[in-house]
Design an enzyme around this catalytic site. Structure first.
Site, short mmCIF file in Angstrom:
data_model
loop_
_atom_site.label_atom_id
_atom_site.label_comp_id
_atom_site.label_asym_id
_atom_site.label_seq_id
_atom_site.Cartn_x
_atom_site.Cartn_y
_atom_site.Cartn_z
N HIS A 167 -27.57 38.38 34.22
CA HIS A 167 -26.34 38.33 35.00
C HIS A 167 -26.07 39.69 35.63
CE1 HIS A 167 -25.89 35.35 31.70
NE2 HIS A 167 -25.28 34.61 32.62
N TYR B 222 -23.21 41.10 35.78
CA TYR B 222 -22.28 41.89 34.96
C TYR B 222 -22.97 42.67 33.85
CZ TYR B 222 -22.38 37.82 31.75
OH TYR B 222 -22.77 36.80 30.92
N GLU B 223 -24.23 42.31 33.57
CA GLU B 223 -24.98 43.07 32.56
C GLU B 223 -25.40 44.43 33.11
OE1 GLU B 223 -27.96 40.66 30.23
OE2 GLU B 223 -27.35 39.13 31.66
N ASN C 274 -14.37 24.96 30.50
CA ASN C 274 -12.96 25.35 30.36
C ASN C 274 -12.22 24.99 31.63
OD1 ASN C 274 -14.77 27.71 31.23
ND2 ASN C 274 -12.76 28.34 31.98
N ALA D 32 -22.78 27.24 32.64
CA ALA D 32 -21.43 26.90 32.16
C ALA D 32 -20.46 27.37 33.23
CB ALA D 32 -21.15 27.62 30.85
N HIS E 278 -27.75 36.17 23.15
CA HIS E 278 -28.54 35.48 24.18
C HIS E 278 -30.02 35.63 23.82
CE1 HIS E 278 -27.00 34.19 28.21
NE2 HIS E 278 -28.27 33.93 28.35
N HIS F 79 -15.01 33.22 26.04
CA HIS F 79 -16.44 32.93 25.93
C HIS F 79 -16.74 31.99 24.74
CE1 HIS F 79 -20.61 33.51 26.82
NE2 HIS F 79 -20.87 34.12 25.68
N MET G 276 -20.59 32.68 36.83
CA MET G 276 -21.06 34.05 37.07
C MET G 276 -22.59 34.09 37.22
SD MET G 276 -18.80 35.99 34.15
CE MET G 276 -17.16 35.39 33.72
N SER G 277 -23.16 33.00 37.69
CA SER G 277 -24.63 32.97 37.79
C SER G 277 -25.05 32.01 38.90
CB SER G 277 -25.23 32.53 36.45
OG SER G 277 -24.92 31.17 36.19
N SER H 293 -25.54 28.31 29.34
CA SER H 293 -24.86 28.06 28.09
C SER H 293 -24.76 26.54 27.93
CB SER H 293 -23.46 28.66 28.14
OG SER H 293 -23.52 29.93 28.73
O1 LIG Z 1 -23.75 30.90 33.90
P1 LIG Z 1 -24.05 30.91 32.45
O2 LIG Z 1 -25.13 31.89 32.10
O3 LIG Z 1 -24.36 29.53 31.92
O4 LIG Z 1 -22.75 31.42 31.65
C1 LIG Z 1 -21.40 31.42 32.08
O5 LIG Z 1 -20.63 31.60 30.93
C2 LIG Z 1 -20.47 33.01 30.66
C3 LIG Z 1 -19.00 33.28 30.45
O6 LIG Z 1 -18.53 32.61 29.32
C4 LIG Z 1 -20.97 33.74 31.89
O7 LIG Z 1 -22.25 34.30 31.64
C5 LIG Z 1 -21.04 32.65 32.92
O8 LIG Z 1 -21.99 32.91 33.94
N1 LIG Z 2 -16.21 33.12 36.42
C1 LIG Z 2 -16.16 32.20 35.44
N2 LIG Z 2 -17.26 31.96 34.73
C2 LIG Z 2 -17.20 31.03 33.76
N3 LIG Z 2 -18.15 30.60 32.93
C3 LIG Z 2 -17.59 29.66 32.14
N4 LIG Z 2 -16.30 29.48 32.46
C4 LIG Z 2 -16.04 30.32 33.48
C5 LIG Z 2 -14.87 30.60 34.26
O1 LIG Z 2 -13.79 30.02 34.06
N5 LIG Z 2 -14.99 31.55 35.22
#
Ligand SMILES: O=P(O)(O)O[C@H]1O[C@H](CO)[C@@H](O)[C@H]1O
Ligand SMILES: Nc1nc2[nH]cnc2c(=O)[nH]1
Length: 323
Positions: free
Chosen positions: A119, A121-122, A276, A149, A97, A290, A252-253, A60
């Site tokens: 991801h 979680y998908e 954030n 991100a 996406h 998000h 999360m990646s 992101s």
């Molecule tokens: O890691 P990327 O894909 O950049 O995105 C991050 O942001 C998303 C959550 O807002 C989740 O998918 C997390 O992994």
């Molecule tokens: N797990 C996690 N993933 C994110 N992706 C963007 N921000 C966050 C966060 O605060 N926690």
């Protein structure tokens, strides 16, 4: 006992939302063979004359979600191939996406970029999330740049900062969930790969020099990233635990992509955009969402584009040569 009627909640009838066909993401315990991935790589090589040496995963902020101005959209002589047209490839299910591979040139260097990643979680198993990394290896890619991100856990970090990943903590791996879990194919790499040099030292050094040259060193940090399975953001207690463990940014990646890349001997650089603040106190009102992640991505996309473009140009010198 009467069966539970899923349409009745607390005694009142709920209107079912419009049914959408969800993508098939389960792996049923099956893995793709080396030969299948060779087939995928050969398909891609037949569609383009670009022979990428660097692979970029756009998180992101780099064009996973939108077009104009992002790094992915500034690749020159682009040739795009939709994931759904690539044999054996998963498809992106995250709302908004993009799901395409972009072949082309950044700073005259041949690259392939994933515009949209996969991801856990998908619903994809980790090995499937990382399948594109192995395909990149078979395409001839020598170095991976993974961007993401992430929430900033280090209290010195500000929203909009960039964090060069020095190291990671594989939280999902602690629970036995690892992209390399299962039979090992030595043609990709060894059964027990080391991970203490996961993030290439020269790349990190160059990235700090380039940050100075671009006058963005005041917003560029270096720290430890961790990946949780998501899709929910973390509780206060979880974040305080991660802080005690020495984590600076949470996402999360990336971690499983990096493990897969190192397993097949690709050099790795990773960059987190702090989108954030991680809330570590019960007195704090903010909640992660998000939309904020995407907004900060948009806000920083020009800086990310210029920074990563320059990094690609400088990293080339450090790529391993063919034997
Ligand atoms: O890691 P990327 O894909 O950049 O995105 C991050 O942001 C998303 C959550 O807002 C989740 O998918 C997390 O992994
Ligand atoms: N797990 C996690 N993933 C994110 N992706 C963007 N921000 C966050 C966060 O605060 N926690």
């Amino acid at each position: 006992m009467a069966p539970v009627n899923a349409d009745i909640v607390n005694g009142s009838k709920v209107t079912s939302p419009v049914k959408k066909t969800l993508p098939e993401v389960e792996d049923n315990g099956k893995r793709y063979s080396y030969e299948m991935l060779v087939e995928t790589a050969n398909f891609l090589l037949s569609k383009t004359d670009v022979r990428p040496v660097i692979g970029v995963i756009c998180g992101s902020g780099m064009g996973s979600y939108w077009n104009e101005g992002s790094l992915a959209e500034n690749i020159s002589q682009p040739e795009c191939i939709a994931y759904e047209d690539i044999p054996n490839f998963p498809i992106s299910t995250v709302e908004g996406h993009h799901g395409k591979l972009v072949f082309g040139y950044i700073s005259d260097v041949p690259v392939v970029a994933m515009q949209g990643r996969f991801h856990y979680y998908e619903g994809y198993p980790l090995w499937k999330c990382c399948l594109p990394v192995r395909v990149m290896k078979l395409l001839g890619v020598k170095a991976l740049i993974a961007t993401n991100a992430a929430g900033g856990l280090n209290p010195n970090y500000k929203i909009g900062d960039l964090m060069i990943v020095r190291d990671h903590i594989n939280m999902m791996g602690f629970a036995g969930n690892n992209p390399l879990h299962g039979p090992n194919d030595e043609r990709f790499g060894p059964r027990f790969p080391p991970m203490n040099k996961a993030y290439n030292y020269e790349f990190r050094k160059v990235a700090k020099e380039v940050a100075k040259e671009l006058n963005i060193d005041n917003m560029v940090r270096e720290g430890v990233y961790t990946c949780l399975g998501g899709p929910n953001f973390e509780t206060v207690a979880e974040l305080n635990m991660l802080k005690m463990l020495g984590v600076d940014a949470v996402g999360m990646s990336t971690v499983h992509e990096v493990i897969t890349a190192r397993h097949c001997d690709m050099s790795v650089f990773a960059l987190s955009l702090i989108t954030n603040e991680c809330v570590t106190s019960y007195d704090h009102d903010a909640e992660a969402n998000h939309e904020e992640v995407l907004d900060v991505g948009r806000m920083r996309q020009d800086i990310l584009r210029d920074y990563v473009s320059k990094l690609v140009n400088r990293f080339v010198k450090y790529l391993p040569q063919n034997p």
